[in-house]
Design an enzyme around this catalytic site. Structure first.
Site, PDB file in Angstrom:
ATOM      1  CG  LEU A  44      -4.602   7.112   6.824  1.00 49.91           C
ATOM      2  CD1 LEU A  44      -6.052   7.479   5.993  1.00 49.91           C
ATOM      3  CD2 LEU A  44      -4.843   6.699   8.186  1.00 49.91           C
ATOM      4  CB  SER A  45      -3.488   0.713   4.852  1.00 54.46           C
ATOM      5  OG  SER A  45      -4.942   0.986   4.576  1.00 54.46           O
ATOM      6  CD  GLU A  46      -4.618   0.223   0.276  1.00 57.10           C
ATOM      7  OE1 GLU A  46      -4.268  -0.846  -0.256  1.00 57.10           O
ATOM      8  OE2 GLU A  46      -5.673   0.485   0.900  1.00 57.10           O
ATOM      9  CB  THR A  47      -3.480   8.252   0.124  1.00 56.02           C
ATOM     10  OG1 THR A  47      -3.271   8.463   1.440  1.00 56.02           O
ATOM     11  CG2 THR A  47      -3.910   9.536  -0.347  1.00 56.02           C
ATOM     12  CG  HIS A  76      -9.453   0.482   1.794  1.00 53.90           C
ATOM     13  ND1 HIS A  76      -8.289   0.439   1.628  1.00 53.90           N
ATOM     14  CD2 HIS A  76      -9.599   1.618   2.808  1.00 53.90           C
ATOM     15  CE1 HIS A  76      -7.486   1.272   2.354  1.00 53.90           C
ATOM     16  NE2 HIS A  76      -8.357   2.294   3.040  1.00 53.90           N
TER      17      HIS A  76
END
Length: 305
Positions: A44-47, A76
């Site tokens: 994903l774009s960030e974890t 986010h």
């Protein structure tokens, strides 16, 4: 060992919209390499990884990873982690509950407010840990236009010109003439990497924006591309919205007072996201700024890591 995780859609009150975020709980024993590998696995774009805080007065310490690198701050994951921590502690309360958290991030402590309401998506809002700062860089409008497959005449509107800002993560702010121009963008990561400036140890992402929105309440419509972070396109980027605050204040010459605005992003990806930005301006400068949004849990379980 089994390790709990959850997936949240952030900057939306509707599942399968907004920006997906993986939240990994009880991450204190994970090495940097393990966290990076897990972020690559989720892709994903960030974890965000939740650790015990260094200060007992704080709620948690966060480590934020894209599929390719760690970030000192991101919007986010901050909103999503604040919501996840609150829901993990309190579930769905019978009555509304307002909470205050302090989250430790590499950029510094971040104060976040969380609003839990029965039967509704949880809302979280945080104070920007750093005010947006304009960075020094020169840009050729035609080169930027070529990198996004537009005409040079489609770049810029009113007083807004290409500029370079950071509120913890650097972004080149590219104003576009209208929503049709934003929708027509075909981003060329190779050309972007040749012209994008370096700042704070990383290559700047591209944040394309125009005035207005598909949603009639939106003040700005945006798209974000960050090839160095391993993000082809991001449905919602709080750190970029934080940087955009600086451009809005300078180019729109905001009068002193409070300025609430809604930024929409992710529409072209089929993941509409809505970022709430609040600016307080004193003597022509941003005195305080907040970013907020809803988040909804869509999955949870255990990973064997």
């Amino acid at each position: 060992m089994a390790r709990r995780y959850a997936i949240y859609d952030v900057f939306t009150s509707r599942r399968l919209e907004g920006n997906p975020l993986a939240v990994v709980f009880d991450a204190d024993d994970l090495s940097d390499a393990a966290m990076q590998a897990i972020a690559q696995e989720f892709n994903l774009s960030e974890t965000v990884f939740i650790h015990r805080p260094a200060s007992t007065a704080h709620s948690a310490r966060l480590r934020i990873f894209t599929p390719s690198q760690e970030l000192p701050f991101a919007g986010h994951p901050t909103v999503g982690a604040a919501v996840a921590i609150a829901e993990d502690l309190y579930g769905e309360p019978e009555r509304g509950l307002d909470l205050m958290q302090v989250l430790e991030e590499k950029v510094g402590p971040v104060r976040a407010a969380v609003r839990l309401k029965p039967g509704q998506a949880t809302f979280a809002e945080f104070d920007l840990p750093r005010k947006p700062v304009r960075l020094d860089a020169r840009f050729e409008r035609q080169a930027i236009a070529d990198a996004v497959s537009l005409k040079a005449t489609q770049i810029g509107f009113e007083n807004h010109v290409i500029s370079f800002w950071s509120a913890g993560v650097p972004f080149v702010m590219v104003p576009l003439h209208d929503i049709a121009a934003v929708a027509a963008v075909e981003f060329d990561p190779q050309r972007w990497e040749q012209l994008a400036p370096l700042a704070e140890g990383r290559l700047a992402g591209a944040y394309l924006y125009c005035r207005g929105g598909i949603n009639h309440m939106a003040r700005f419509h945006a798209r974000m591309f960050a090839p160095e972070m391993g993000i082809a396109e991001d449905p919602a980027t709080g750190a970029a919205a934080a940087a955009l605050a600086g451009a809005i204040n300078v180019f729109d010459e905001l009068v002193d007072g409070h300025h609430p605005m809604l930024i929409e992003q992710g529409v072209e990806m089929g993941r509409p996201s809505f970022i709430h930005l609040h600016l307080d301006v004193v003597a022509g400068r941003i005195s305080t700024a907040r970013i907020g949004g809803h988040a909804v849990k869509i999955a949870g379980g255990e990973m064997m890591v």
